[in-house]
Design an enzyme around this catalytic site. Structure first.
Site: not given
Ligand code: CAA
Length: 259
Positions: A66, A110, A113, A133
Site C-alpha cells: 500500500a 499489500g 496480499e 508492515e
Molecule cells: N509506498 C510508497 N512509496 C513506495 C513504496 C510504498 N509501499 N515502496 C517503495 N516506494 C517508493 C520509494 O519511496 C521510492 O520513491 P522515491 O524514489 O521517490 O524516493 C521508490 O519507490 C523506490 O523505492 P526505494 O528507493 O526504497 O527502492 P529500493 O530498491 O531501495 O527498496 C523496497 C525497495 C525494499 C521494496 C523498499 O522500497 C521498501 O521497503 N518499500 C516499502 C515496503 C513496505 O513496507 N510495504 C508495506 C506497505 S504497508 C501495507 O501494504 C499495508 C497493507 O497491508 C494494506
C-alpha cells in the site's frame, strides 16, 4: 474508462492482461490504482471475449505494498470512516473468471496480499514476498494475516509477519505460496500459456472449478464436498460437457462454446 495507474490489454486469444503501472513508486497501491484495478477486473469479467485474466507488475516490483506516502497522514478516523487503503480490495474476490498473478520482483505488504487474492501465483525467479508492515508500526490490512497462514502454515506466516523477513521464490514455492517458478524473461510467456490453456476450456466448467476450490477455504469439508458434487452434477446440463466427453470418446479435439 481511461486509466493512469494501470495498463490493460488483450494480449492473446481470450486473455485480459492488467499491468500495475506506477514504476517510480514500485507500483505502490494507492486508492486511485485500486479503484482502476477494480474497474478493469470487472470489465474483463463482464467481457464475453475474455476467458482468463493475468495481473502483473514490472520486473522490479509486482507491488511494494500500500502507498505509504498516502497512508502516513491518515488518522484512525480517516482510515476507518473513509475505509481508505483497503476499500475496493475485496473486489478481486468477486471476479468469477480465473485471475493469475504473474509476479516478478517485490510483492510486499499489500502487494503480497494482492497476489494471494489471485487464484494462483506464477513467480519469476527474482520474486520476493513479504509482509513487512510491522516495521511501519501496523499489521497487514488486506488479508495477509488470514491468507498467508492458509497458504504457508502458521509458523512461516508468523515468521514473516513478526520479523518482516522476505521469502525468495524458491522458499515461496516450497511453502506452497506460488504454483511454479519460471525464469524472469519467460514470466509473461509462461503465464500467458497457462492463461490460454484455461481460456480454451469450457468457461462454465472453469468458473465452477474456481468457485469450488475457493469453497475449500470456507466452512467444513463435508459442506465443501457437497457443494462440489452439486456443481459437478449441474455441469451435465451444459453443451460443453456433451462436447468435451464426445470429443474424448471419438478421439478428437473438443471445441467448447461456453454454453
Ligand atoms: N509506498 C510508497 N512509496 C513506495 C513504496 C510504498 N509501499 N515502496 C517503495 N516506494 C517508493 C520509494 O519511496 C521510492 O520513491 P522515491 O524514489 O521517490 O524516493 C521508490 O519507490 C523506490 O523505492 P526505494 O528507493 O526504497 O527502492 P529500493 O530498491 O531501495 O527498496 C523496497 C525497495 C525494499 C521494496 C523498499 O522500497 C521498501 O521497503 N518499500 C516499502 C515496503 C513496505 O513496507 N510495504 C508495506 C506497505 S504497508 C501495507 O501494504 C499495508 C497493507 O497491508 C494494506
Amino acid at each position: 474508462m481511461a486509466y493512469e495507474c494501470i495498463l490493460t490489454r488483450v494480449e492473446a486469444e481470450r486473455v485480459g492482461v492488467i499491468q500495475l503501472n506506477r514504476p517510480k513508486a514500485l507500483n505502490a497501491l494507492n486508492d486511485q490504482l485500486m479503484d482502476e484495478l477494480g474497474a478493469a477486473l470487472k470489465a474483463f469479467d463482464a467481457d464475453e471475449a475474455i476467458g482468463c485474466i493475468v495481473l502483473t507488475g514490472s520486473e522490479k516490483a509486482f507491488a511494494a505494498g500500500a502507498d505509504i506516502t498516502m497512508m502516513a497522514k491518515y488518522s484512525f478516523a480517516d482510515a476507518y470512516k473513509g475505509d481508505y487503503i483497503t476499500r475496493n480490495w475485496e473486489t478481486i474476490r468477486s471476479i468469477r473468471k480465473p485471475v493469475i498473478a504473474a509476479v516478478s520482483g517485490y510483492a510486499l505488504g499489500g502487494g503480497c496480499e494482492l497476489a494471494m487474492m489471485c487464484d494462483f501465483i506464477i513467480a519469476a525467479d527474482n520474486a520476493r514476498f513479504g509482509q513487512p508492515e510491522i516495521k511501519l508500526g501496523v499489521i497487514p490490512g488486506a488479508g495477509g494475516t488470514q491468507r498467508l497462514p492458509r497458504a504457508v502454515g502458521k509458523s512461516k506466516a508468523m515468521d514473516m509477519a513478526l520479523t518482516a523477513r522476505m521469502m525468495d521464490a524458491q522458499e515461496a514455492e516450497r511453502a506452497g505460496l506460488v504454483s511454479r517458478i519460471v525464469a524472469l524473461d519467460k514470466l509473461m510467456e509462461e503465464t500467458l500459456a497457462a492463461a490460454i490453456t484455461i481460456s480454451g476450456f469450457s468457461q462454465i466448467a472453469v468458473m465452477a472449478a474456481k468457485e469450488s476450490v475457493n469453497r475449500a477455504f470456507e466452512g467444513t469439508l463435508s459442506d465443501g464436498v457437497m457443494f462440489e458434487r452439486r456443481l459437478f452434477h449441474s455441469l451435465f446440463a451444459t453443451q460443453d460437457q456433451k462436447e468435451g466427453m464426445d470429443a474424448f470418446v471419438n478421439k478428437r479435439q473438443a471445441k467448447f462454446t461456453h454454453q
